[in-house]
Design a protein around this motif. Structure first.
Motif, PDB file in Angstrom:
ATOM      1  N   GLU A 102      13.485  17.354  31.762  1.00 36.36           N
ATOM      2  CA  GLU A 102      12.459  18.401  31.796  1.00 36.36           C
ATOM      3  C   GLU A 102      12.228  18.955  30.394  1.00 36.36           C
ATOM      4  N   LEU A 103      13.299  19.210  29.675  1.00 33.29           N
ATOM      5  CA  LEU A 103      13.214  19.734  28.308  1.00 33.29           C
ATOM      6  C   LEU A 103      12.526  18.722  27.394  1.00 33.29           C
ATOM      7  N   GLN A 104      12.864  17.447  27.541  1.00 36.95           N
ATOM      8  CA  GLN A 104      12.241  16.399  26.742  1.00 36.95           C
ATOM      9  C   GLN A 104      10.727  16.376  26.981  1.00 36.95           C
ATOM     10  N   GLY A 105      10.329  16.463  28.236  1.00 37.71           N
ATOM     11  CA  GLY A 105       8.903  16.484  28.554  1.00 37.71           C
ATOM     12  C   GLY A 105       8.201  17.684  27.953  1.00 37.71           C
ATOM     13  N   MET A 106       8.854  18.851  28.015  1.00 37.42           N
ATOM     14  CA  MET A 106       8.288  20.058  27.427  1.00 37.42           C
ATOM     15  C   MET A 106       8.143  19.896  25.920  1.00 37.42           C
ATOM     16  N   MET A 107       9.175  19.337  25.272  1.00 38.82           N
ATOM     17  CA  MET A 107       9.127  19.141  23.826  1.00 38.82           C
ATOM     18  C   MET A 107       7.966  18.232  23.446  1.00 38.82           C
ATOM     19  N   GLU A 108       7.842  17.129  24.139  1.00 38.80           N
ATOM     20  CA  GLU A 108       6.766  16.190  23.838  1.00 38.80           C
ATOM     21  C   GLU A 108       5.399  16.832  24.036  1.00 38.80           C
ATOM     22  N   ALA A 109       5.255  17.613  25.103  1.00 43.65           N
ATOM     23  CA  ALA A 109       3.980  18.282  25.364  1.00 43.65           C
ATOM     24  C   ALA A 109       3.652  19.295  24.263  1.00 43.65           C
ATOM     25  N   LYS A 110       4.636  20.081  23.849  1.00 44.98           N
ATOM     26  CA  LYS A 110       4.417  21.088  22.796  1.00 44.98           C
ATOM     27  C   LYS A 110       4.076  20.421  21.474  1.00 44.98           C
ATOM     28  N   ILE A 111       4.747  19.307  21.183  1.00 47.87           N
ATOM     29  CA  ILE A 111       4.489  18.587  19.933  1.00 47.87           C
ATOM     30  C   ILE A 111       3.063  18.048  19.930  1.00 47.87           C
ATOM     31  N   LYS A 112       2.649  17.427  21.022  1.00 49.97           N
ATOM     32  CA  LYS A 112       1.288  16.884  21.118  1.00 49.97           C
ATOM     33  C   LYS A 112       0.254  18.000  21.097  1.00 49.97           C
ATOM     34  N   GLU A 113       0.586  19.114  21.754  1.00 52.89           N
ATOM     35  CA  GLU A 113      -0.314  20.271  21.814  1.00 52.89           C
ATOM     36  C   GLU A 113      -0.657  20.779  20.410  1.00 52.89           C
ATOM     37  N   LYS A 114       0.292  20.695  19.504  1.00 56.10           N
ATOM     38  CA  LYS A 114       0.074  21.176  18.133  1.00 56.10           C
ATOM     39  C   LYS A 114      -0.540  20.113  17.233  1.00 56.10           C
ATOM     40  N   GLY A 115      -0.770  18.910  17.780  1.00 56.94           N
ATOM     41  CA  GLY A 115      -1.443  17.876  17.001  1.00 56.94           C
ATOM     42  C   GLY A 115      -0.518  16.924  16.269  1.00 56.94           C
ATOM     43  N   LEU A 116       0.754  16.915  16.623  1.00 55.83           N
ATOM     44  CA  LEU A 116       1.707  15.989  16.014  1.00 55.83           C
ATOM     45  C   LEU A 116       2.088  14.915  17.025  1.00 55.83           C
ATOM     46  N   THR A 117       2.579  13.802  16.520  1.00 53.03           N
ATOM     47  CA  THR A 117       3.172  12.796  17.391  1.00 53.03           C
ATOM     48  C   THR A 117       4.688  13.037  17.406  1.00 53.03           C
ATOM     49  N   MET A 118       5.378  12.452  18.370  1.00 55.60           N
ATOM     50  CA  MET A 118       6.840  12.550  18.385  1.00 55.60           C
ATOM     51  C   MET A 118       7.406  11.972  17.100  1.00 55.60           C
ATOM     52  N   GLU A 119       6.835  10.879  16.632  1.00 53.74           N
ATOM     53  CA  GLU A 119       7.320  10.252  15.408  1.00 53.74           C
ATOM     54  C   GLU A 119       7.156  11.190  14.217  1.00 53.74           C
ATOM     55  N   ASP A 120       5.997  11.868  14.134  1.00 53.47           N
ATOM     56  CA  ASP A 120       5.780  12.852  13.052  1.00 53.47           C
ATOM     57  C   ASP A 120       6.855  13.934  13.106  1.00 53.47           C
ATOM     58  N   TYR A 121       7.036  14.478  14.296  1.00 54.86           N
ATOM     59  CA  TYR A 121       7.994  15.576  14.455  1.00 54.86           C
ATOM     60  C   TYR A 121       9.394  15.117  14.075  1.00 54.86           C
ATOM     61  N   GLN A 122       9.808  13.973  14.586  1.00 55.46           N
ATOM     62  CA  GLN A 122      11.152  13.484  14.310  1.00 55.46           C
ATOM     63  C   GLN A 122      11.341  13.145  12.838  1.00 55.46           C
ATOM     64  N   GLN A 123      10.320  12.601  12.229  1.00 53.79           N
ATOM     65  CA  GLN A 123      10.400  12.272  10.806  1.00 53.79           C
ATOM     66  C   GLN A 123      10.595  13.544   9.983  1.00 53.79           C
ATOM     67  N   ILE A 124       9.815  14.565  10.277  1.00 51.52           N
ATOM     68  CA  ILE A 124       9.942  15.823   9.540  1.00 51.52           C
ATOM     69  C   ILE A 124      11.286  16.473   9.849  1.00 51.52           C
ATOM     70  N   TYR A 125      11.673  16.459  11.122  1.00 48.03           N
ATOM     71  CA  TYR A 125      12.959  17.038  11.518  1.00 48.03           C
ATOM     72  C   TYR A 125      14.101  16.359  10.764  1.00 48.03           C
ATOM     73  N   GLN A 126      14.069  15.033  10.690  1.00 52.27           N
ATOM     74  CA  GLN A 126      15.112  14.292   9.988  1.00 52.27           C
ATOM     75  C   GLN A 126      15.113  14.654   8.503  1.00 52.27           C
ATOM     76  N   LYS A 127      13.938  14.763   7.923  1.00 50.88           N
ATOM     77  CA  LYS A 127      13.841  15.120   6.500  1.00 50.88           C
ATOM     78  C   LYS A 127      14.401  16.519   6.265  1.00 50.88           C
ATOM     79  N   VAL A 128      14.096  17.445   7.161  1.00 51.99           N
ATOM     80  CA  VAL A 128      14.630  18.809   7.038  1.00 51.99           C
ATOM     81  C   VAL A 128      16.159  18.776   7.130  1.00 51.99           C
ATOM     82  N   GLN A 129      16.701  17.927   7.989  1.00 50.73           N
ATOM     83  CA  GLN A 129      18.152  17.835   8.161  1.00 50.73           C
ATOM     84  C   GLN A 129      18.849  17.295   6.912  1.00 50.73           C
ATOM     85  N   THR A 130      18.167  16.457   6.146  1.00 48.36           N
ATOM     86  CA  THR A 130      18.819  15.766   5.037  1.00 48.36           C
ATOM     87  C   THR A 130      18.390  16.234   3.653  1.00 48.36           C
ATOM     88  N   ASP A 131      17.355  17.020   3.568  1.00 48.42           N
ATOM     89  CA  ASP A 131      16.803  17.419   2.272  1.00 48.42           C
ATOM     90  C   ASP A 131      16.919  18.938   2.087  1.00 48.42           C
TER      91      ASP A 131
END
Length: 145
Positions: A102-131
């Protein structure tokens, strides 16, 4: 409780592969990420409380749940869980997995709602984690809003 949250968040993010591309992230895309990140954090906080309730509803504390979980994940560690605790743990895991979907579905919906893809979000999230620079940028945006 933090271990539970980390487990849940890791499970949610691991369901889609991350493409670690070195790419410049535009300010617009980063701002979209920040908005989604805040929403997801709020939803994760709510879900964390619900998940603790699920575990406690099955008769375990979150600490005991995590101990049993860790013992199950480590083949070199013997579990001291009773048969009843193992049953409670299994029941809680089933409910937590459903909540996680359920949480995964909500996350995906919120990400798409803001105009990002899951890949965009994860890429930025990963960069934030490492940079560290990206971490500072995120903190500045979160404090400025």
């Amino acid at each position: 409780m933090k271990k539970l949250f980390a487990l849940v968040f890791a499970i949610a993010l691991s369901s889609t592969s991350v493409f670690a591309q070195e790419q410049k992230i535009s300010d617009k895309k980063f701002d979209m990420f920040v908005e989604v990140f805040q929403t997801i954090q709020q939803e994760n906080n709510k879900a964390q409380m619900e998940m603790a309730g699920i575990i406690e509803g099955e008769g375990l504390t979150t600490e005991r749940f995590n101990e049993i979980y860790q013992a199950e994940q480590n083949p070199q560690q013997d579990s001291d869980a009773s048969a009843e605790e193992k049953k409670q743990h299994a029941a809680a895991m089933t409910k937590l997995e459903a909540k996680n979907k359920e949480l995964q579905g909500m996350m995906e919906a919120k990400i798409k709602e803001k105009g990002l893809t899951m890949e965009d979000y994860q890429q930025i999230y990963q960069k934030v984690q490492t940079d560290p620079e990206m971490q500072q940028k995120l903190m500045a945006r979160l404090q400025g809003q």
